[in-house]
Design a protein around this motif. Structure first.
Motif, PDB file in Angstrom:
ATOM      1  N   ASP A  18       1.777  15.247  -7.504  1.00 53.72           N
ATOM      2  CA  ASP A  18       2.782  16.314  -7.517  1.00 53.72           C
ATOM      3  C   ASP A  18       3.068  16.769  -8.947  1.00 53.72           C
ATOM      4  O   ASP A  18       3.078  17.984  -9.235  1.00 53.72           O
ATOM      5  N   CYS A  19       3.294  15.820  -9.838  1.00 54.14           N
ATOM      6  CA  CYS A  19       3.600  16.167 -11.234  1.00 54.14           C
ATOM      7  C   CYS A  19       2.437  16.882 -11.886  1.00 54.14           C
ATOM      8  O   CYS A  19       2.616  17.879 -12.592  1.00 54.14           O
ATOM      9  N   GLN A  71       0.830  -1.202   0.000  1.00 57.77           N
ATOM     10  CA  GLN A  71       0.000   0.000   0.000  1.00 57.77           C
ATOM     11  C   GLN A  71       0.867   1.255   0.000  1.00 57.77           C
ATOM     12  O   GLN A  71       0.558   2.235  -0.668  1.00 57.77           O
ATOM     13  N   VAL A  72       1.943   1.225   0.760  1.00 61.73           N
ATOM     14  CA  VAL A  72       2.870   2.353   0.796  1.00 61.73           C
ATOM     15  C   VAL A  72       3.424   2.631  -0.594  1.00 61.73           C
ATOM     16  O   VAL A  72       3.455   3.785  -1.053  1.00 61.73           O
ATOM     17  N   ALA A  73       3.846   1.591  -1.291  1.00 61.88           N
ATOM     18  CA  ALA A  73       4.388   1.767  -2.637  1.00 61.88           C
ATOM     19  C   ALA A  73       3.345   2.363  -3.578  1.00 61.88           C
ATOM     20  O   ALA A  73       3.647   3.262  -4.381  1.00 61.88           O
ATOM     21  N   ALA A  74       2.116   1.887  -3.455  1.00 63.12           N
ATOM     22  CA  ALA A  74       1.035   2.401  -4.301  1.00 63.12           C
ATOM     23  C   ALA A  74       0.762   3.873  -4.009  1.00 63.12           C
ATOM     24  O   ALA A  74       0.612   4.694  -4.921  1.00 63.12           O
ATOM     25  N   TYR A  75       0.721   4.218  -2.716  1.00 57.29           N
ATOM     26  CA  TYR A  75       0.423   5.598  -2.336  1.00 57.29           C
ATOM     27  C   TYR A  75       1.561   6.550  -2.689  1.00 57.29           C
ATOM     28  O   TYR A  75       1.327   7.710  -3.035  1.00 57.29           O
ATOM     29  N   LYS A  76       2.800   6.059  -2.601  1.00 57.08           N
ATOM     30  CA  LYS A  76       3.924   6.891  -3.033  1.00 57.08           C
ATOM     31  C   LYS A  76       3.802   7.220  -4.521  1.00 57.08           C
ATOM     32  O   LYS A  76       4.063   8.353  -4.942  1.00 57.08           O
ATOM     33  N   ALA A  77       3.382   6.240  -5.300  1.00 55.56           N
ATOM     34  CA  ALA A  77       3.217   6.452  -6.744  1.00 55.56           C
ATOM     35  C   ALA A  77       2.099   7.450  -7.021  1.00 55.56           C
ATOM     36  O   ALA A  77       2.224   8.313  -7.900  1.00 55.56           O
ATOM     37  N   VAL A  78       1.015   7.357  -6.267  1.00 49.53           N
ATOM     38  CA  VAL A  78      -0.089   8.309  -6.446  1.00 49.53           C
ATOM     39  C   VAL A  78       0.354   9.716  -6.065  1.00 49.53           C
ATOM     40  O   VAL A  78       0.044  10.693  -6.758  1.00 49.53           O
ATOM     41  N   ALA A  79       1.088   9.836  -4.957  1.00 49.51           N
ATOM     42  CA  ALA A  79       1.583  11.149  -4.527  1.00 49.51           C
ATOM     43  C   ALA A  79       2.470  11.767  -5.604  1.00 49.51           C
ATOM     44  O   ALA A  79       2.383  12.974  -5.881  1.00 49.51           O
ATOM     45  N   GLU A  80       3.310  10.947  -6.209  1.00 49.54           N
ATOM     46  CA  GLU A  80       4.182  11.447  -7.270  1.00 49.54           C
ATOM     47  C   GLU A  80       3.373  11.921  -8.472  1.00 49.54           C
ATOM     48  O   GLU A  80       3.681  12.963  -9.059  1.00 49.54           O
ATOM     49  N   ARG A  81       2.309  11.176  -8.809  1.00 46.53           N
ATOM     50  CA  ARG A  81       1.444  11.588  -9.928  1.00 46.53           C
ATOM     51  C   ARG A  81       0.751  12.908  -9.610  1.00 46.53           C
ATOM     52  O   ARG A  81       0.624  13.786 -10.461  1.00 46.53           O
ATOM     53  N   ILE A 126      -1.661   9.518   1.553  1.00 43.32           N
ATOM     54  CA  ILE A 126      -1.004   9.680   0.246  1.00 43.32           C
ATOM     55  C   ILE A 126      -0.117  10.914   0.230  1.00 43.32           C
ATOM     56  O   ILE A 126       1.059  10.870  -0.165  1.00 43.32           O
ATOM     57  N   MET A 127      -0.668  12.039   0.701  1.00 48.99           N
ATOM     58  CA  MET A 127       0.067  13.303   0.605  1.00 48.99           C
ATOM     59  C   MET A 127       1.179  13.431   1.640  1.00 48.99           C
ATOM     60  O   MET A 127       1.958  14.380   1.601  1.00 48.99           O
ATOM     61  N   ALA A 128       1.284  12.479   2.550  1.00 46.62           N
ATOM     62  CA  ALA A 128       2.445  12.444   3.444  1.00 46.62           C
ATOM     63  C   ALA A 128       3.724  12.195   2.647  1.00 46.62           C
ATOM     64  O   ALA A 128       4.819  12.532   3.106  1.00 46.62           O
TER      65      ALA A 128
END
Length: 365
Positions: free
Chosen positions: A83-84, A71-81, A106-108
Motif C-alpha cells: 500500500d505504501c 502468517q496473518v501477521a506477516a501478510y498484513k505487514a506485506v500488504a502495508e508495504r 495478502i491484499m485482503a
C-alpha cells in the motif's frame, strides 16, 4: 489530463498461465492509453513485459509460517508495504487486478481502492487436501480471502466452483484469459528454430505445461505408448515430476519417441510447427494453451477436465479424464484427420475485449 492507472499484481513473472495473462493484458491497456504497472513480490522474470509497462518489486522477506496467526501477521505487514509503495510510487490506480491465491490473501488486508481478485483455478481442487482435513476452517479462511474484494474467474466452471464452495458472498464474474493473436503469431516466427531440437515441420505432437500432477503426463505417456507413434511426442515445460516422467517413458519403451525440451520462454514456434497439440490435464482453471493453439490454427484435443476445456472446444475434441483408452483412440483419430480437430478461436478473447470487461466489472465495484 492525467492518464488512468492500471495495476496488476502477482508473485513473479514466471512462465505460467496467470503470468501470460498479466503480460498480455498489460500490453492491451498500454495500447488503450493507460499508465500500466506490474508489481511483483519476487524478481523471477521468465516472461517479458512490454517496454512501456513499468515493473515494480516489493520484496516478500518473511518465510512461510506453520501457524496461521504468524502468517496473518506477516501478510498484513506485506500488504502495508505494498500500500505504501503504491501510494508513493504509482498513485491511485483506477483498477487493481490481483492474481494468485498468495496475493489474494495478502491484499485482503490492503486499504487500496478498486481491487479485483483474479482466480486462475478452481478453489475446490487447489485446496482439496485442506478441505478434507479441516473443512470448516478452510472454508472460513477462503470466505475471508475471497469475500473482501470482487472476484473474476477465468472460466464459468471456476466461478461456479467458487460460489458452491463459499457462497455468493461477493460480486463475481467470468472473464476469460486474453489471447493476443497478432503477438502470438509474431512470436511463432521467432526462435527457437525447431530444427535445433531435431524436429520437422508438422512432424510431431506437442504438450505444453508444467510437469506436475495436475497436467496428467502419466496418462498422456501411457496413451501415447499405445498409439502407432508415427510422430514423436514433445513435452515443453519444467516441474518436480520431470525425472519421474522420464523414467516412465523408459519403462514404457518409448524413450526414443519422447523429447523433453524443458521450459521455453517462447513456445509458440514449437506449437505452430506441430501437427497436433494435446492437453491431458486432471483439472485446469482455463487451459491457456488451447486458445494459443487455436490462434496458431493448430489442431488440439484435450481431456474434458474441470474447468476450462469444455468451454473452449467442441465435444468431439474431448475425452474423459483418466480414460487412457479413449485418449489413445482420440490421438489416433486426430492424427488420421487433423483438420477435423481444428477449432476456431472465440474472438471475444482478444485482449481489447477482455481489457474492457475488467474495466466494466471494476467500475461497478
Amino acid at each position: 489530463m492525467t492518464q488512468p492507472i492500471i495495476l496488476l499484481i502477482l508473485k513473479a513473472l514466471e512462465g505460467r498461465g496467470a503470468e501470460r495473462m498479466v503480460t498480455t493484458l498489460a500490453r492491451a491497456y498500454v495500447k488503450m492509453g493507460y499508465r500500466v504497472h506490474v508489481l511483483c513480490l519476487e524478481n523471477t522474470q521468465e516472461m517479458i513485459l512490454d517496454s512501456r509497462v513499468q515493473h515494480h518489486m516489493v520484496s516478500y522477506n518473511e518465510p512461510l509460517f506453520e501457524q496461521e496467526i504468524e502468517q496473518v501477521a506477516a501478510y498484513k505487514a506485506v500488504a502495508e508495504r505494498i500500500d505504501c509503495y503504491v501510494v508513493e510510487n504509482i498513485g491511485k490506480p483506477d483498477l487493481i487486478l490481483v492474481n494468485i491465491y498468495k496475493l489474494n490473501w495478502i491484499m485482503a488486508y490492503s486499504q487500496l481502492p478498486n481491487i479485483v481478485n483474479v482466480l486462475h483455478t478452481a478453489l475446490s481442487r487447489q485446496f482439496k487436501d485442506k478441505l478434507s482435513r479441516a473443512p470448516d476452517h478452510t472454508i472460513a479462511h477462503l470466505k475471508f480471502v475471497y469475500g473482501t474484494h470482487p472476484c473474476s474467474c477465468v472460466s464459468k466452471g471456476a466461478r461456479k466452483d467458487l460460489i458452491a464452495l463459499i457462497g455468493n458472498i461477493s460480486r463475481t464474474t467470468t472473464i476469460y484469459n486474453p489471447c493476443d493473436v497478432d503477438e502470438i503469431k509474431k512470436a511463432a516466427l521467432q526462435l527457437p528454430d525447431i530444427e535445433q531440437f531435431g524436429l520437422t515441420l508438422k512432424g510431431y505432437i506437442i504438450h505444453v505445461g508444467s510437469l506436475d500432477t495436475m497436467k496428467g503426463h502419466r496418462d498422456l505417456l501411457q496413451a501415447y505408448a499405445r498409439t502407432d507413434r508415427k510422430l514423436p511426442l514433445v513435452l515443453v515445460g519444467k516441474g518436480k515430476l520431470e525425472d519421474e516422467i522420464e523414467r516412465l517413458s523408459i519403462q514404457l519403451g518409448i524413450k526414443d519417441c519422447v523429447k523433453f525440451l524443458g521450459f521455453q520462454a517462447n513456445p509458440y514456434s514449437l506449437i505452430s510447427s506441430s501437427a497436433l497439440l494435446v492437453l491431458s490435464s486432471k483439472f485446469e482453471g482455463f487451459g491457456y494453451v488451447i486458445v494459443e493453439a487455436q490462434a496458431l490454427e493448430v489442431p488440439v484435443i484435450s481431456t474434458d477436465c474441470p474447468f476450462g476445456p469444455r468451454e473452449l472446444l467442441p465435444e468431439q475434441n474431448l475425452v474423459p479424464v483418466g480414460d487412457i483408452d479413449a485418449l489413445t483412440t482420440l490421438i489416433n483419430e486426430a492424427m488420421s484427420n487433423l483438420s477435423k480437430y481444428k477449432a476456431p478461436l472465440n474472438q471475444q478473447m482478444l485482449p481489447n475485449h477482455i481489457a474492457y470487461q475488467y474495466l466494466k466489472f471494476g467500475q461497478n465495484y
